[in-house]
Design a protein around this motif. Structure first.
Motif, PDB file in Angstrom:
ATOM      1  N   VAL A  39       2.075  -0.865   6.016  1.00  0.00           N
ATOM      2  CA  VAL A  39       2.555  -0.201   4.856  1.00  0.00           C
ATOM      3  C   VAL A  39       3.665  -0.927   4.410  1.00  0.00           C
ATOM      4  N   THR A  90       4.182   3.175  -0.752  1.00  0.00           N
ATOM      5  CA  THR A  90       2.978   3.292  -0.735  1.00  0.00           C
ATOM      6  C   THR A  90       2.323   2.373  -1.756  1.00  0.00           C
ATOM      7  N   TYR A 116      -0.317  -1.177   0.657  1.00  0.00           N
ATOM      8  CA  TYR A 116      -0.809  -0.815   1.976  1.00  0.00           C
ATOM      9  C   TYR A 116      -1.974  -1.179   2.360  1.00  0.00           C
TER      10      TYR A 116
END
Length: 823
Positions: free
Chosen positions: A410, A438, A441
């Motif tokens: 990530v 996020t 990722y």
């Protein structure tokens, strides 16, 4: 017992009072709502509704609590009820209109099928209405999108200088207001320029996006949703009826009609539902790239995302379309690189995601659920926000040796790397409290990857007040872990293995009642951080330029660490030559440019080794005004000549941020050297520039058009523009380096507006006019209407420099300082 009328009225009033009091006690936290449980397995929509019950009651409370006493007065409560009633009425009206549209399409399909059956029309033929629909789709391809919001001058004048201030580097998903940019002009005011003729159709593929930032496609897509569906209805009915000519039973006829109607219903949205088969159709090496967006963000950044992927033959992607406009755009071409991502009616043209609200948070969790589902189907997933530009096909990297020891990798919000030069592996030094991002990722369909996604996605029912990124922070930080080299190994908590068995038996039915309930985690999970220099952000790419420092082939850039406004993020792409505008953005027969060389003061000796931040701030604040004086004159001459300004390059000596920096850099930045080229948002307010109304002149309104400072370095800019420059200098001043100019013109210094226009008449056809020694070239306005309008413009478009901390403010220093551009 019989009640008289008075008693009945009193009883009714008492009942209403109790109901209102109970509701107020709930929303003011005096009464706690019971935990929602499920006695039977609910379907998808019921489950969503139950999970969101608490938040639905509380989400708007603060907006109506005008006096801030954490309670709602009768008047405040009445205002809430009134607004909610209006929202409900609007939603009901939208539902009615949508149903009417579907009914119309279905009726058209049925009629077309019947006509084919009766021999009235031939299979595959279309009627006049279908022909009109084609025209509408051609219009859609040409990018004739109208604005959906009007510019509010009062919101962006100098009286509100905080409008474009920096905010934290969280993703903006479809937030922000409409811009008025067209495919041909970056300009203040004005609508989209309509394209006509064969040239427009030839450019349709590139022009589908235009450079507009918002959902300005309401009209065109509305027509496509109606007329386009009619066209699809006739075509679908014709094809299926053609197959039906060999049928001999009523059942076959009914089946053909049902297929036609199913095709028509699919055409209303443009994208099919998500399925394993859809993912398999687009996956490469068992991997799919996934993004999710609405039209307000996809209409500009999403299409740029697509174009950059196409350069590297990346076709293994899918888009979760959160609105009909995005679905229509992606789906009307025939093949569907998309799936429907909206639910519970959240697909109207006015739908938008505002960072931090319940709608945004719920959508981020649905993304995680979708990724989890795909991973459990056995596919690896590369998740990519649409404000990402990929520099190469990332699949070989993610399936290569750099990622072979992780279940998930990530990105992060870090701005410097601890990796040695040339090291393109996982980021060193990652730990449980790293600020992961996020937005990008990679997760493998391994037992660890499936376990991680199952656990993360199952937090949705109890953590809906957070977004997915906060959720993964809690997931990572709330469990035992240890480091294995650069990999963070996450352990399993008590009770999670048993929860994992229940999840595996029926993932759709699995839910948690409270935060303390175990998550469905069955095995250890191996987590790695993408190298900061491998997946760059808006700071590391533009300021320390890690992509040049680290001697690696970076994967791409995620445009975080930039102003939160969509215009600011959008223009930063252009500053970095990362936005793929259509060809006529860079050159058109009737477009002429003006730019200038700005003289910037040198930095003091040893400036980059100074330790005292305030001393460096003082240098920045001292050196910006003389540059902005020159900028005022360059912009004024562009307005006088009605030429498009290519923003001159300014030099910055301290990075603008939303919190105080260290040595004028973000903490952790060890390599940035000052002065550096100022991005537009460091000095100006992109949101204001992109939305400012036309300037007033004595001859009428006039748009102020502009381009990014890097345009003449952009490989997309034609050679005829780059090589068509004429240098203009005042008499008595040395022209300096004249290499590459087609002409050097010396004019009398300090000419006022009308005389300047006459002096430059001999070069009025020059593609680019470049000014040097600009302080001695322009003597002022003759048109007093234009002067007044331009001065208001100059004051409104400049930003604040920010920020100082509280100790400095207590000493009498300002937290923010307005950048002043004046005569």
């Amino acid at each position: 017992m019989v009640f008289n009328p008075t008693t009945r009225i009193m009883f009714l009033c008492f009942t209403v009072f109790v109901a209102i009091s109970t509701y107020v006690l709930i929303v003011t936290h005096h009464v706690k709502l019971p935990t929602v449980t499920y006695s039977t397995t609910p379907d998808h929509r019921e489950k969503i509704g139950a999970e969101m019950l608490h938040h639905s009651l509380l989400e708007d409370f603060s907006k109506y609590d005008a006096d801030g006493d954490s309670r709602l007065s009768v008047h405040e409560f009445a205002a809430m009820l009134k607004d909610n009633q209006a929202k409900a009425l609007s939603a009901q009206q939208q539902a009615v209109e949508t149903q009417k549209q579907i009914d119309t399409v279905v009726e058209a399909a049925a009629k077309a099928a019947a006509d084919v059956k009766a021999g009235v029309i031939k299979p595959g033929a279309t009627d006049a209405k279908a022909g009109a629909a084609k025209s509408d789709l051609d219009t859609l391809d040409d990018g004739e999108y109208d604005d959906v919001e009007e510019y509010d001058l009062g919101a962006v004048t100098a009286n509100n200088p905080d409008e474009a201030d920096y905010e934290e580097p969280d993703d903006v998903w479809g937030a922000g207001s409409t811009t008025t940019t067209t495919s041909g002009d970056t300009k203040t005011g004005g609508g989209a320029a309509a394209k006509t003729g064969a040239a427009a159709k030839a450019a349709a593929e590139d022009e589908q996006a235009t450079t507009r930032q918002a959902g300005g496609a309401d009209d065109a897509l509305g027509r496509a949703a109606g007329g386009g569906a009619d066209k699809a209805a006739a075509a679908a009915a014709g094809d299926d009826a053609a197959l039906d000519t060999t049928a001999t039973t009523g059942a076959a006829v009914a089946a053909a009609a049902a297929n036609a109607l199913a095709a028509v219903r699919a055409s209303v949205t443009g994208c099919p539902d998500l399925s394993r088969e859809l993912v398999a159709d687009f996956a490469r090496d068992n991997t799919i790239m996934l993004t999710v967006a609405d039209w307000r963000i996809f209409g500009s950044m999403g299409i740029n995302w697509m174009k950059h992927l196409a350069k590297y033959n990346v076709d293994y992607w899918l888009v979760g379309a959160t609105c009909v406009k995005t679905a229509q755009f992606l789906g009307h071409t025939g093949k569907h690189p998309c799936f429907k991502f909206y639910e519970d009616g959240s697909h109207t043209s006015t739908d938008q995601y505002k960072y931090g609200d319940s709608h945004y948070n719920a959508a981020t969790w649905r993304k995680v659920v979708v990724v989890s589902r795909i991973v459990h189907w056995g596919f690896n997933v590369i998740h990519s926000d649409v404000d990402v530009v990929w520099f190469r096909d990332p699949l070989p990297y993610f399936l290569g040796p750099a990622m072979d020891r992780v279940d998930m990798a990530v990105s992060s919000d870090l701005i410097s790397t601890g990796n040695p030069k040339g090291d393109d592996g996982l980021e060193v030094g990652m730990h449980q409290h790293t600020n992961f991002n996020t937005g990008v990722y990679f997760v493998r369909a391994t037992p660890g990857g499936k376990s991680l996604m199952a656990g993360w996605s199952s937090m949705r029912s109890t953590n809906f007040h957070d977004n997915d990124q906060v959720g993964i922070y809690k997931f990572i930080r709330g469990r035992p872990s240890h480091m294995d080299g650069r990999v963070l190994v996450l352990g399993v908590l008590a009770g999670e293995a048993e929860a994992a068995k229940r999840y595996e038996a029926d993932p759709e039915a699995f839910t948690r009642k409270v935060v303390s309930d175990p998550l469905p985690v069955s095995t250890e999970m191996r987590l790695g951080g993408l190298g900061v220099h491998m997946l760059l952000n808006g700071y590391s790419y533009f300021i320390p330029k890690l992509q040049l420092q680290m001697n690696v082939s970076s994967l791409g850039i995620h445009m975080t660490w930039v102003p939160l406004s969509k215009e600011g993020k959008f223009h930063r792409f252009r500053d970095g030559m990362l936005y793929d505008d259509p060809p006529d953005y860079y050159d058109a027969p009737d477009r002429h440019y003006l730019t200038a060389d700005i003289d910037a003061p040198d930095a003091p000796e040893g400036f980059n080794t100074w330790r005292e931040t305030e001393d460096m701030i003082q240098v920045h604040l001292k050196n910006m005004p003389p540059q902005l004086q020159q900028m005022y004159r360059a912009m004024a001459v562009a307005a006088v000549l009605n030429r498009t300004l290519i923003f001159p390059t300014l030099k910055c000596y301290c990075f603008k941020n939303w919190f105080m920096s260290e040595q004028c850099r973000i903490p952790g930045d060890k390599v940035t050297q000052f002065p550096l080229e100022c991005a537009l948002d460091q000095v100006f307010r992109p949101k204001v520039l992109y939305n400012y109304p036309p300037l007033n002149t004595s001859r009428g309104p006039q748009n102020f058009t502009f381009r990014e400072y890097s345009m003449l370095d952009n490989p997309r800019t034609p050679a005829v523009v780059k090589s068509g420059q004429v240098l203009v200098v005042p008499e008595g001043e040395a022209p300096g380096n004249t290499t590459g100019f087609v002409q050097v013109l010396s004019i009398k210094p300090n000419l006022k507006q009308d005389e300047l226009v006459k002096a430059l008449q001999p070069i009025h056809d020059a593609k680019v006019i470049r000014l040097r020694h600009v302080m001695k070239l322009f003597g002022g306005f003759d048109d007093q209407v234009l002067k007044a309008s331009f001065e208001s413009f100059a004051d409104a478009v400049t930003a604040n420099w920010c920020c100082r901390d509280e100790p400095y403010i207590k000493k009498g220093l300002q937290r923010k300082v307005k950048m002043v551009m004046a005569w």
